[in-house]
Design a protein around this motif. Structure first.
Motif, PDB file in Angstrom:
ATOM      1  N   ALA A   1     -71.413 -45.485  88.927  1.00 46.45           N
ATOM      2  CA  ALA A   1     -71.642 -46.850  88.551  1.00 46.45           C
ATOM      3  C   ALA A   1     -71.068 -47.346  87.025  1.00 46.45           C
ATOM      4  N   CYS A   2     -71.142 -46.462  86.140  1.00 46.55           N
ATOM      5  CA  CYS A   2     -70.475 -46.723  84.818  1.00 46.55           C
ATOM      6  C   CYS A   2     -69.049 -46.842  84.699  1.00 46.55           C
ATOM      7  N   GLU A   3     -68.531 -46.162  85.823  1.00 46.85           N
ATOM      8  CA  GLU A   3     -67.067 -46.214  85.678  1.00 46.85           C
ATOM      9  C   GLU A   3     -66.490 -47.194  86.681  1.00 46.85           C
TER      10      GLU A   3
ATOM     11  N   GLY B   1     -66.885 -49.950  84.219  1.00 46.23           N
ATOM     12  CA  GLY B   1     -65.723 -49.487  83.746  1.00 46.23           C
ATOM     13  C   GLY B   1     -65.689 -49.146  82.074  1.00 46.23           C
ATOM     14  N   THR B   2     -66.835 -48.703  81.783  1.00 43.63           N
ATOM     15  CA  THR B   2     -67.128 -48.284  80.329  1.00 43.63           C
ATOM     16  C   THR B   2     -66.649 -46.629  80.330  1.00 43.63           C
ATOM     17  N   PHE B   3     -67.147 -46.113  81.324  1.00 46.78           N
ATOM     18  CA  PHE B   3     -66.951 -44.446  81.229  1.00 46.78           C
ATOM     19  C   PHE B   3     -67.604 -43.805  80.300  1.00 46.78           C
TER      20      PHE B   3
ATOM     21  N   CYS C   1     -71.696 -46.758  75.589  1.00 51.52           N
ATOM     22  CA  CYS C   1     -72.733 -47.464  76.365  1.00 51.52           C
ATOM     23  C   CYS C   1     -73.084 -49.112  76.004  1.00 51.52           C
ATOM     24  N   VAL C   2     -72.705 -49.935  76.961  1.00 51.70           N
ATOM     25  CA  VAL C   2     -73.026 -51.273  76.539  1.00 51.70           C
ATOM     26  C   VAL C   2     -74.293 -51.941  77.175  1.00 51.70           C
ATOM     27  N   SER C   3     -75.056 -51.066  77.648  1.00 48.92           N
ATOM     28  CA  SER C   3     -76.618 -51.364  78.371  1.00 48.92           C
ATOM     29  C   SER C   3     -76.137 -52.675  79.458  1.00 48.92           C
ATOM     30  N   CYS C   4     -75.487 -52.257  80.302  1.00 43.69           N
ATOM     31  CA  CYS C   4     -75.332 -53.145  81.152  1.00 43.69           C
ATOM     32  C   CYS C   4     -76.062 -52.958  82.405  1.00 43.69           C
ATOM     33  N   GLY C   5     -76.845 -51.569  82.571  1.00 46.47           N
ATOM     34  CA  GLY C   5     -77.945 -51.546  83.577  1.00 46.47           C
ATOM     35  C   GLY C   5     -77.388 -51.028  84.810  1.00 46.47           C
ATOM     36  N   ALA C   6     -76.005 -51.020  84.851  1.00 42.87           N
ATOM     37  CA  ALA C   6     -75.417 -50.471  86.297  1.00 42.87           C
ATOM     38  C   ALA C   6     -76.022 -49.132  86.688  1.00 42.87           C
ATOM     39  N   CYS C   7     -76.151 -48.140  85.511  1.00 40.26           N
ATOM     40  CA  CYS C   7     -76.462 -46.650  86.022  1.00 40.26           C
ATOM     41  C   CYS C   7     -77.916 -46.903  86.256  1.00 40.26           C
TER      42      CYS C   7
HETATM   43  S1  SF4 Z   1     -75.971 -48.912  80.845  1.00 42.24           S
HETATM   44 FE1  SF4 Z   1     -75.244 -47.180  81.974  1.00 42.24          FE
HETATM   45  S2  SF4 Z   1     -73.579 -48.240  83.321  1.00 42.24           S
HETATM   46 FE2  SF4 Z   1     -74.132 -49.514  81.650  1.00 42.24          FE
HETATM   47  S3  SF4 Z   1     -72.487 -48.959  80.016  1.00 42.24           S
HETATM   48 FE3  SF4 Z   1     -74.467 -47.944  79.640  1.00 42.24          FE
HETATM   49  S4  SF4 Z   1     -74.317 -45.999  80.459  1.00 42.24           S
HETATM   50 FE4  SF4 Z   1     -72.686 -47.096  81.594  1.00 42.24          FE
END
Ligand code: SF4
Ligand code: SF4
Ligand code: SF4
Ligand code: FES
Length: 972
Positions: free
Chosen positions: A195-197, A201-203, A229-235
């Motif tokens: 999900a992060c990738e 797209g933050t990897f 991590c940019v805390s998007c929550g996708a993971c």
């Molecule tokens: S919240 Fe999860 S998916 Fe989003 S940037 Fe951080 S580690 Fe990646």
């Protein structure tokens, strides 16, 4: 079925003209080529057990839960038991998903997972919404014969047996303010990593270690908060277990219902499911069917919604005679009656034009429509404006005169068909993060990227995305750059002559071609002005013109200049000259800042236009509104926001109704704005907080957050989406009801039972909205204007397909005119401003959330060379003085900015970033020139005089609120 995963088909849908027919469990099914067997089975309603697969991610094939039996078209059985998530359909094959052998294999696999899983289901945060739990039930697991029996290898009690696996520790990572990571519950399915990738797209994530030592590792095995991590929550959304869980779910429990609504932050307009317990939000989950975001989100929409119930919320109407008086809490009726009587008194004494209204791009379409109706019909003038004045008004003007309509030409999905992407004066990673993820994905797939920006934004050079060309221009030279790009296209024979001949106005093209071909517009001639090497400009122009589908995305770095409208026209010229308007993958795309900038412009909140961008002087249009509203309307345009301030200081403008907009913090030259407000006799502010403007108000009407009302927002794609009430308004009224009440008190009756009736009225009176209704949005999820009898049912995804809205596309001359804001010995640096991911606009919402943990103050970015010259060290306080004023910020030294340029954000009122910006503005629209201010930077030891004075004023204003403890709740 768990709330989160109710529609999960296991693998993504495929698009292919070629269809494949196969048989699954005795039933024939036909699906597009490339579809997985798992998804084909789901089409038949058969849910094959799965753990590592989910339809928002590419299949991975690691858990071995989804095994099936397959016979080829020739009747021969496939070897072994293939994973249905990674095996694609083939014509004529026969698949069995349920056999005794498969059941046994799946139970065995599940037994292995459960043998190393803490069996604390009853107290687990995911209880009732756990795919591991669901799948164990689905495969009928009844006993676990080996393993750790309800504990796992990380557990302390197993130290003797598995000490080596505890090296990483079973310690939870609770560093992120919004979610936790509990390695003991991880089944190493890799969904979070993917999900992060793939989505974000933050990897940021990887699986480190092997076997029992495997664990999810952010960055270089760091806590989440210290990683990239940019805390998007996708993971978190992808995790099938409780390993990655929202802290609100841990604290409150699982939600019991879900209501779809739209994010109230940026112009991407992401769809969200507000997952609720009663009237309490438990979490916001990105909506998989959201047509702008496809199930993705950023930290703001996903997590930063707690401001809606923050103790600072104003819940009682208040009035006072003077801003030096304490506030007096009153009933809604008293507050409305007082505001109406004051407005009437002012008009009787100073004339009809002595009052006006300002609406906001944070408000819904329906609210904005009502504010302009109130001003035109009840105030009897056209003194209405919106905060789009200070951001995208040049877009309206520039695209209107060239293409014929004031809006972006594409959908966000269009970027996935682009071969060349130009990002100009925008930083999507911070301002439009979900779109940035899409853009980065396309660049990873091979699209070429050109960035035109004074700063080295993330897109210029990051581990997985890099620009082919970075035109690092000096702030204020956009017009010179777009004209130089045009020069290369014209003089090197790169014009799409056929397109121009068929689609564009010949006379204007001839003039433009001759104009841009002049030697003074060549990259070599303009290099000294722009600071961009000629070869870079030439390379970028050639790539844009010849690289296939080319799309331009731009932001406030284009519009907020003295020549903002000229640059917008220059961008449209480039797109028309190269044939890059009118199909997927191309176009001219303004990235709208706030959630409803597009909508607030569409709804007629400018002083010269009715809804649908029709001039107030047009007798036919005005007549239609007069007939519908039953009142005579003024044919003269009213005052823009800056004109209101000037008129207030002149003594002719005395009363203001300001809904949802914080002009003291967001408009330039704060001292000027404050003086104008002080000169007024009745300022009515309608907002959810005591914002900076409210500190100069006489009537404070509590606003309602996006969670407390019904309505619609229109995003940057012209997509109209529903905002749905998920909790009752904290102060008892939705914003549209307040405007209705004020209008009625002023003697102009308004009568609506629901915002859908307001939209029906908009549709009746606005040709581009004629086909819009709540029923249709309910059915289709969203619609894009123009939406009427001559468009498809869901409206118009791509504009200008066969012809431009204005008929022939019109080329406009773009003569570069240096700004009046000149650097000199006294003010040798150029200050430019922008945004950051975690904060939003003036920060009223995000400052009241945990997002402060990423960015708790505005800082000044300064190049090492400029810092050294001034003796400034990292973290020093520095004074920033301009011709307008002075403020003090902390400095950070970085090469993101070029020498001679400094940069800051404007998310905190105490920073006073707009104390130093000037009154200069766009020649056509008065949009302030926020992006160019000549300044000097010097080390200082204390706050500026303005900051000291303002802190005292704010403290005094907070003391004037009824009740105790307010001071502690406000940052002063
Ligand atoms: S919240 Fe999860 S998916 Fe989003 S940037 Fe951080 S580690 Fe990646
Ligand atoms: S954290 Fe969740 S999504 Fe990631 S590997 Fe572990 S179980 Fe799978
Ligand atoms: S702030 Fe923008 S990108 Fe982020 S969730 Fe909201 S609409 Fe989407
Ligand atoms: S779901 Fe197919 S291998 Fe995991």
């Amino acid at each position: 079925m768990s709330l989160n995963h109710s529609l999960d088909c296991g693998t993504p849908a495929r698009k292919s003209e070629e269809l494949v027919t196969l048989t699954i469990d005795g039933t024939e099914v036909t699906v597009p080529k490339g579809t997985s067997i798992m998804r084909a089975a789901a089409e038949l309603g058969t849910a094959i057990p799965k753990l590592c697969a989910t339809d928002s991610l590419e299949p991975f094939g690691s858990c071995r839960m989804c095994l099936v039996e397959i016979e080829g078209a020739d009747g021969r059985r496939y070897k072994g038991y293939p994973a249905s998530c990674t095996t694609l359909v083939e014509p004529g094959i026969t698949v069995r998903t349920q056999t005794p052998k498969l059941a046994e294999l799946r139970r065995n696999v599940m037994e292995l997972y459960i043998s190393d899983h803490p069996l604390d289901c009853l107290t687990c945060a995911a209880n009732g919404n756990c795919e591991l739990q669901d799948t164990a039930g689905q495969v009928g697991l009844r006993e676990v014969r080996y393993g750790f029996k309800g504990e796992n290898h990380f557990d302390v009690k197993n130290e003797g047996k598995c000490a080596s696996y505890r090296a990483d520790g079973a310690k939870k990572d609770e560093s992120n303010p919004y979610f936790t990571y509990d390695p003991a519950k991880c089944i190493v399915c890799n969904r979070c990593v993917r999900a992060c990738e793939e989505q974000q797209g933050t990897f940021a994530l990887t699986i480190s270690g092997r076997g029992f030592a495997s664990r999810v590792s952010p960055g270089m095995n760091e806590p989440f908060m210290e990683s990239e991590c940019v805390s998007c929550g996708a993971c978190v959304a992808a995790c099938p277990t409780a390993t990655l869980t929202e802290k609100t779910v841990i604290e409150q429990g699982q939600p019991e219902k879900s209501i779809v609504t739209t994010c109230a932050y940026c112009g991407v307009g992401c769809g969200f499911e507000a997952q609720m317990q009663g009237t309490q939000v438990v979490r916001m989950v990105p909506w998989k069917d959201g047509q702008a975001n496809h199930g993705h989100s950023c930290v703001k929409g996903r997590f930063a919604w707690g401001y809606a119930t923050h103790p600072d919320r104003i819940k009682t109407p208040m009035i006072r005679k003077s801003i030096d008086d304490p506030w007096q809490a009153v009933s809604w009726d008293e507050a409305i009656a007082y505001a109406a009587s004051e407005f009437k008194r002012i008009q009787a004494k100073h004339g009809r034009n002595a009052i006006g209204g300002i609406t906001s791009s944070r408000c819904t379409n329906e609210e904005t429509y009502l504010v302009q109706k109130l001003v035109r019909a009840a105030f009897g003038n056209n003194n209405v404006d919106t905060c789009a004045r200070v951001c995208h008004s040049p877009t309206g003007y520039g695209l209107g005169v060239t293409l014929g309509t004031s809006a972006g030409t594409q959908t966000f999905d269009s970027v996935l068909d682009a071969d060349v992407i130009v990002v100009m004066g925008a930083n999507p990673s911070a301002g439009h993060p979900v779109f940035a993820s899409q853009l980065k994905r396309r660049v990873r797939e091979g699209a070429r990227l050109i960035v035109i920006d004074p700063r080295s934004i993330e897109l210029v050079d990051s581990p997985h995305v890099a620009a082919d060309f970075h035109l690092k221009l000096l702030p204020g030279t956009n017009v010179a750059i777009v004209t130089a790009l045009a020069h290369v296209i014209v003089t090197e024979g790169l014009v799409n002559e056929t397109y121009v001949a068929e689609r564009c106005d010949a006379e204007s093209f001839k003039l433009w071609r001759e104009f841009v071909a002049r030697p003074e517009h060549s990259p070599e001639a303009t290099e000294a002005v722009t600071g961009v090497p000629a070869a870079v400009v030439r390379g970028a122009a050639r790539l844009y013109a010849t690289g296939g589908n080319a799309a331009i995305y731009y932001g406030l770095g284009v519009t907020e200049h003295s020549q903002g409208s000229t640059t917008v026209m220059g961008i449209a010229n480039l797109a028309m000259a190269t044939g890059n308007v009118g199909r997927m993958g191309v176009g001219v795309n303004p990235l709208r800042g706030q959630n409803n900038v597009q909508g607030s412009c569409d709804m007629g909140s400018f002083p010269h236009e009715f809804p649908g961008y029709r001039h107030v002087s047009d007798d036919t249009v005005r007549g239609s509104f007069e007939q519908a509203w039953g009142v005579a309307l003024d044919a003269e345009p009213g005052l823009r926001i800056p004109n209101m301030f000037e008129a207030a200081l002149d003594g002719s403008f005395k009363g203001l109704y300001c809904e949802g907009e914080d002009i003291v913090q967001s408009d330039p030259n704060t001292q000027h704005v404050e003086a104008a407000l002080r000169a007024m006799e009745c300022v009515v502010v309608q907002d959810i907080f005591l914002n900076e403007t409210a500190k100069f108000a006489h009537v404070l009407l509590p606003g309602s957050s996006f969670l407390e009302k019904n309505g619609t927002f229109t995003n940057a794609e012209r997509r109209i989406s529903r905002v749905r009430k998920v909790m009752p308004p904290l102060a008892g009224k939705e914003d549209w009801e307040v405007t209705v009440a004020l209008s009625n008190a002023l003697g102009y009756p308004m009568n609506y039972a629901h915002p859908s009736e307001i939209m029906d009225e908009i549709a009746r009176l606005t040709p581009t909205f004629a086909g819009v209704s709540y029923d249709k949005i309910e059915r289709l999820g969203s619609v894009q204007w123009p939406c009427n009898d001559s468009t498809p049912e869901a409206g118009t995804a791509i504009m200008h397909i066969d012809r431009f809205v204005r008929g022939k596309g019109r080329f406009m001359l773009t003569q570069y005119q240096p700004t009046d804001e000149k650097i000199n010995e006294r003010y040798p640096l150029i200050l430019t401003t922008g945004r950051i991911l975690s904060q939003y606009n003036v920060g009223a919402q995000t400052r009241r959330t945990h997002n402060n943990q990423w960015h708790s103050e505005d800082v000044l970015e300064i190049h090492p060379h400029d810092a050294e010259e001034r003796g400034v060290k990292e973290g020093d306080w520095v004074g920033i003085a301009s011709r307008a004023g002075e403020t003090v910020l902390r400095a950070t030294i970085t090469e993101r900015v070029q020498p001679g340029v400094v940069y800051t954000t404007f998310h905190f009122p105490e920073s006073g970033a707009n104390v130093i910006t000037t009154d200069n503005s766009d020649w056509a629209t008065n949009c302030p020139e926020y992006k160019v201010t000549a300044v000097q930077v010097t080390p200082v030891a204390q706050p500026s005089e303005w900051q000291r004075r303002y802190a005292d004023f704010r403290r005094a204003q907070i003391d004037r609120l009824p009740g105790r403890g307010k001071r502690e709740r406000e940052r002063v």
